[in-house]
Design a protein around this motif. Structure first.
Motif, PDB file in Angstrom:
ATOM      1  N   GLU A   1      -4.985   0.467   2.964  1.00  0.00           N
ATOM      2  CA  GLU A   1      -5.812   1.040   1.904  1.00  0.00           C
ATOM      3  C   GLU A   1      -4.955   1.485   0.723  1.00  0.00           C
ATOM      4  O   GLU A   1      -3.922   2.128   0.909  1.00  0.00           O
ATOM      5  CB  GLU A   1      -6.594   2.238   2.434  1.00  0.00           C
ATOM      6  CG  GLU A   1      -7.592   1.898   3.535  1.00  0.00           C
ATOM      7  CD  GLU A   1      -8.702   1.005   3.037  1.00  0.00           C
ATOM      8  OE1 GLU A   1      -9.301   1.322   1.994  1.00  0.00           O
ATOM      9  OE2 GLU A   1      -8.967  -0.032   3.685  1.00  0.00           O
TER      10      GLU A   1
ATOM     11  N   ALA B   1      -8.816   1.108   9.558  1.00  0.00           N
ATOM     12  CA  ALA B   1      -9.133   2.302   8.766  1.00  0.00           C
ATOM     13  C   ALA B   1     -10.204   3.142   9.458  1.00  0.00           C
ATOM     14  O   ALA B   1     -10.142   4.381   9.465  1.00  0.00           O
ATOM     15  CB  ALA B   1      -9.589   1.895   7.364  1.00  0.00           C
TER      16      ALA B   1
ATOM     17  N   PRO C   1      -5.501   3.825   8.020  1.00  0.00           N
ATOM     18  CA  PRO C   1      -5.754   3.034   6.801  1.00  0.00           C
ATOM     19  C   PRO C   1      -4.478   2.422   6.229  1.00  0.00           C
ATOM     20  O   PRO C   1      -4.118   2.642   5.073  1.00  0.00           O
ATOM     21  CB  PRO C   1      -6.353   4.080   5.858  1.00  0.00           C
ATOM     22  CG  PRO C   1      -5.658   5.352   6.255  1.00  0.00           C
ATOM     23  CD  PRO C   1      -5.489   5.272   7.753  1.00  0.00           C
TER      24      PRO C   1
ATOM     25  N   ALA D   1       0.825  -1.211   0.000  1.00  0.00           N
ATOM     26  CA  ALA D   1       0.000   0.000   0.000  1.00  0.00           C
ATOM     27  C   ALA D   1       0.857   1.259   0.000  1.00  0.00           C
ATOM     28  O   ALA D   1       0.512   2.256  -0.627  1.00  0.00           O
ATOM     29  CB  ALA D   1      -0.938   0.002   1.208  1.00  0.00           C
TER      30      ALA D   1
ATOM     31  N   THR E   1     -10.488  -3.201   7.932  1.00  0.00           N
ATOM     32  CA  THR E   1     -11.631  -2.288   7.985  1.00  0.00           C
ATOM     33  C   THR E   1     -11.663  -1.531   9.304  1.00  0.00           C
ATOM     34  O   THR E   1     -11.888  -0.312   9.337  1.00  0.00           O
ATOM     35  CB  THR E   1     -12.943  -3.076   7.808  1.00  0.00           C
ATOM     36  OG1 THR E   1     -12.930  -3.726   6.524  1.00  0.00           O
ATOM     37  CG2 THR E   1     -14.150  -2.152   7.883  1.00  0.00           C
TER      38      THR E   1
END
Length: 288
Positions: free
Chosen positions: A165, A157, A162, A121, A154
């Protein structure tokens, strides 16, 4: 993505203090522990469980939040050790099982997988050294691990971290993505304007030389730090982005690519030649 109900409990009633988050239909719980409240966490039964944890803290020199990912058969004891020997962190987020069914095998895989996904990420500067190789995990446990990871991602975040993400607008239909280019003096960058800033995409090429006007300035130091942290690498006399990287503004992104001060709203252009300013700012008008 699908609709989900998330419950956040404040044990002391303080929204910036300890927070306990869970998805109402899952068995995974994430406990956010401010470093100053570690002693309170140690009194909780969850502190004695097997778990995966994330230490979050101050920004790296290149402006990325720093993180360390680990696992332990007793997360409380491990956090006590980190409280003594790691300075950078100010909050820990601990992932445990509501049914106390997470095993050391689960935790070892989840730690390894979380490091891989966080590095992919590219949002955080990981303090982990050697990430090692994938630990052996039987198929039934592997399925459990992926569900635990999805849920914890989830919840992390939701709690403002996050770490897994993607930087790009993953929910945007690919055909509708608006990519912008910045070219000149050998540089050839491609990026996307997002709700968080401007993302320069992996493979973009930047000018290696800094023009005289930014030498000795914070802009030059930022480019040097991006190389130091591996965001850009030198190839054939150019800086090449090794991964997607989020900049706080289009102008900072353009400067990193061009090696000079730049107005990113003008430098970044769509395929039709329109500037980022024309596409994203001038198109916004007052209704009426």
């Amino acid at each position: 993505m699908r609709p989900q109900t998330i419950q956040i409990f404040l044990p002391a009633g303080d929204p910036r203090g300890m927070r306990v988050a869970e998805i109402t239909t899952r068995i995974v719980r994430v406990i956010e522990v401010p470093r100053s409240q570690l002693a309170d966490f140690l009194k909780m039964p969850e502190a004695q469980q097997v778990g995966v944890y994330f230490l979050m803290g101050e920004l790296s020199d290149a402006g990325l939040p720093r993180a360390y990912i680990g696992q332990s058969g007793n997360v409380g004891n491990r956090l006590v050790q980190h409280n003594q020997n790691k300075d950078f962190w100010n909050r820990a987020l601990v992932v445990i099982s509501l049914t106390n069914s997470m095993t050391q095998t689960h935790a070892l895989f989840l730690e390894w997988f979380a490091i891989q996904q966080a590095a992919k990420a590219g949002r955080y500067s990981l303090e982990n050294g050697n990430t090692g190789s994938q630990p052996y995990t039987p198929a039934p446990l592997l399925a459990d691990c992926h569900e635990i990871h999805e849920t914890s991602a989830t919840l992390l975040a939701t709690l403002g971290q996050p770490i897994f993400e993607p930087l790009r607008n993953a929910t945007t239909v690919p055909s509708e993505k608006e990519l912008f280019c910045c070219k000149g003096s050998g540089a050839d960058g491609t990026g996307e304007y997002t709700t968080e800033g401007f993302v320069v995409l992996k493979g973009s090429r930047g000018r290696a030389e800094n023009v005289a006007s930014i030498q000795g300035t914070s802009n030059e130091r930022l480019r040097e730090l991006l190389v130091k942290e591996g965001v850009m690498t030198v190839q054939n006399g150019l800086y090449v982005f090794t991964r997607d990287h989020l900049f706080p503004s289009p102008s900072t992104a353009a400067m990193a690519v061009m090696g000079r001060s730049a107005n990113g709203w003008v430098e970044w252009k769509a395929a039709n030649g329109k500037t980022l300013d024309e596409v994203k700012r001038q198109s916004v008008t007052v209704a009426g």
